[in-house]
Design a protein around this motif. Sequence first.
Motif, short mmCIF file in Angstrom:
data_model
loop_
_atom_site.label_atom_id
_atom_site.label_comp_id
_atom_site.label_asym_id
_atom_site.label_seq_id
_atom_site.Cartn_x
_atom_site.Cartn_y
_atom_site.Cartn_z
N LEU A 170 0.82 -1.21 0.00
CA LEU A 170 0.00 0.00 0.00
C LEU A 170 0.86 1.26 0.00
O LEU A 170 0.48 2.28 -0.59
N CYS A 171 2.00 1.19 0.67
CA CYS A 171 2.91 2.35 0.73
C CYS A 171 3.83 2.42 -0.49
O CYS A 171 4.53 3.43 -0.67
N GLY A 172 3.87 1.37 -1.29
CA GLY A 172 4.78 1.34 -2.43
C GLY A 172 6.23 1.25 -2.03
O GLY A 172 7.11 1.79 -2.71
N GLU A 173 6.51 0.55 -0.93
CA GLU A 173 7.87 0.44 -0.41
C GLU A 173 8.20 -1.02 -0.12
O GLU A 173 7.31 -1.87 -0.07
N PRO A 174 9.48 -1.33 0.12
CA PRO A 174 9.84 -2.69 0.56
C PRO A 174 9.23 -2.98 1.94
O PRO A 174 8.95 -2.06 2.71
N GLU A 175 9.07 -4.26 2.23
CA GLU A 175 8.49 -4.64 3.52
C GLU A 175 9.39 -4.21 4.66
O GLU A 175 10.61 -4.38 4.61
N ALA A 176 8.80 -3.66 5.70
CA ALA A 176 9.56 -3.18 6.86
C ALA A 176 10.26 -4.33 7.55
O ALA A 176 9.65 -5.39 7.79
N ALA A 177 11.51 -4.11 7.92
CA ALA A 177 12.30 -5.14 8.59
C ALA A 177 12.39 -4.90 10.09
O ALA A 177 12.97 -5.70 10.81
N SER A 178 11.83 -3.79 10.56
CA SER A 178 11.88 -3.47 11.99
C SER A 178 10.57 -2.83 12.41
O SER A 178 9.78 -2.36 11.58
N TRP A 179 10.36 -2.80 13.71
CA TRP A 179 9.13 -2.21 14.25
C TRP A 179 9.08 -0.71 13.95
O TRP A 179 8.03 -0.18 13.56
N ASP A 180 10.19 -0.01 14.10
CA ASP A 180 10.21 1.43 13.84
C ASP A 180 9.88 1.72 12.37
O ASP A 180 9.14 2.66 12.06
N ALA A 181 10.42 0.91 11.48
CA ALA A 181 10.15 1.11 10.06
C ALA A 181 8.68 0.86 9.74
O ALA A 181 8.06 1.57 8.94
N ALA A 182 8.11 -0.15 10.39
CA ALA A 182 6.69 -0.45 10.19
C ALA A 182 5.81 0.71 10.68
O ALA A 182 4.83 1.08 10.02
N LEU A 183 6.17 1.30 11.82
CA LEU A 183 5.42 2.44 12.34
C LEU A 183 5.48 3.62 11.38
O LEU A 183 4.48 4.32 11.16
N GLN A 184 6.64 3.85 10.79
CA GLN A 184 6.77 4.96 9.85
C GLN A 184 5.88 4.74 8.63
O GLN A 184 5.23 5.67 8.13
N GLN A 185 5.82 3.51 8.14
CA GLN A 185 4.93 3.22 7.01
C GLN A 185 3.48 3.40 7.40
O GLN A 185 2.67 3.94 6.62
N GLY A 186 3.11 2.95 8.61
CA GLY A 186 1.75 3.11 9.08
C GLY A 186 1.35 4.57 9.20
O GLY A 186 0.23 4.96 8.82
N LYS A 187 2.25 5.40 9.70
CA LYS A 187 1.98 6.84 9.82
C LYS A 187 1.78 7.47 8.45
O LYS A 187 0.87 8.30 8.25
#
Length: 521
Positions: A170-187
């Motif tokens: 949905l973000c058009g990015e590679p899958e997040a490899a860390s919790w912080d990266a996932a939060l940034q994509q969610g935001k």
Amino acid sequence: MTHNTTPRTTTNPQPAPNQPAAGPAPRPPHVLSIAGSDPSGGAGIQADIKSISAHGGYAMAAITALTAQNTQGVQGVHVPAADFLRQQLDSLSADITIDAVKIGMLANAEVMDTVGEWLAETRPPVVVLDPVMVATSGDALVDGDARKSLLRLLHQAHLATPNLAELAVLCGEPEAASWDAALQQGKALAAVHGTAVLVKGGHLEGDQCPDALVGPDGSVEIFAGPRVDTDNTHGTGCSLSAALATLQVQTGSWAESMRRAKDWLTGCLQASGVLDIGHGHGPLNHFHELWALQAPAAGEFTRSLWAQIAPEREAIFALDFIRELASGGLDERHFAYYLAQDAQYLNAYSRVLSRASALAPTEDEQRFWAAGAQNCLVVELALHREWLSRHPVEVARGPVTKHYVDHLSAVAFSGSYAELAAAVLPCYWLYAEVGRVLHAGYLRDRTLADDAGTGAGAHPYGEWLETYADEAFAEATARAVAIVDAAAVRGSALERERMREAFVHSARYEVDFFDAPRRHA
């Protein structure tokens, strides 16, 4: 930083704590699932209906796709015409008040646009979008051109619940490899599309499994939780999103709904093993809270069986055959009759154990019963024949032996696996108990004889009583008890009653079997 605010909160006033609501009890939430069907029952519409029902909602369904799938993967997908889906949706909204909508698998852009148009017209108070793109098995469930339509659909949702792979798409990015990266994509996703996003940490490594509600204003509320060590994760996302939609109608707070749903989901995962469904990623135990009220706790069922046959256990030790065997005063004819009958019984019993092996649900239990069948033929019968070779006797199959074998055979070929396991258990458990008591008495008497100088080894059946100290048989008995107990926990109330009946009948035949030599020899 964490905040306690969540966006787009749908309110549903509730009575104050400890204050009864005025008038009749409120009706259950009417929750519609728009999703694909999973014939294995673990995900999709089937999981949603279970999840909605587990949280007190009335579940409805509009089916977007038919799948051929099981716990190991998706073998095929059939998508009905989008206009028929619209017909389903219009039929429901024209007649029924819909309090919440959970959206799952939408296989193509046309289906997504159809759902989006219907949402724009009906404006349900709660809409949860679980953008199902990839199954737990890794199979893709939507076509590659649907991303833009799915992003448009996000504007119609109050909450989106993608997993990490779906969030990345949905973000058009590679899958997040860390919790912080996932939060940034969610935001980023929440801000662009103006909807709350549930960021889920289930696919990350580690002992913890955090989730976070992210608002379009950048607010974040984290929900910590332990990772449950299980492969039974089929339908986890479907079930969570359906639970959230149902709870939101009742709580009016996404944070409170998430707390309740996460606690419930943890229990679903922890209790999933008892279902024993399939050979891949098994489903959750959606009704673990309900079934916990019905199923016995571990060890409870077999303890109740042992208590129920207390009269049979007392009767065995009161038999003249057992008392005389223990003292050494047993007539040799009676012992020979007992061994001859037992040899015939073991021959048939080995076939019954082989049947249990064939029905067993796991390889471990298959091996256990197969080993028991082999032991009957190779080890135990060898002991009988060795003794009978020194004390030859010609004895036809007695009536008790016949009735006992007929009972076991009937259960083996007409009952369930659980019933059969319960039926054969007394031959393990009572024999082990008789052996334990007789061997302990034999050792005590031999010690007393040694101390008194009257000579040890005078017991005519001492060699036989020595065999009762077999530790391997004691371990096998404990394993058989555990298998029966686990089957009882998995089974229904009706099956537990049938298990109990089969067990008690076998226990009574054990009494008759020990008494038969004095009656029929």
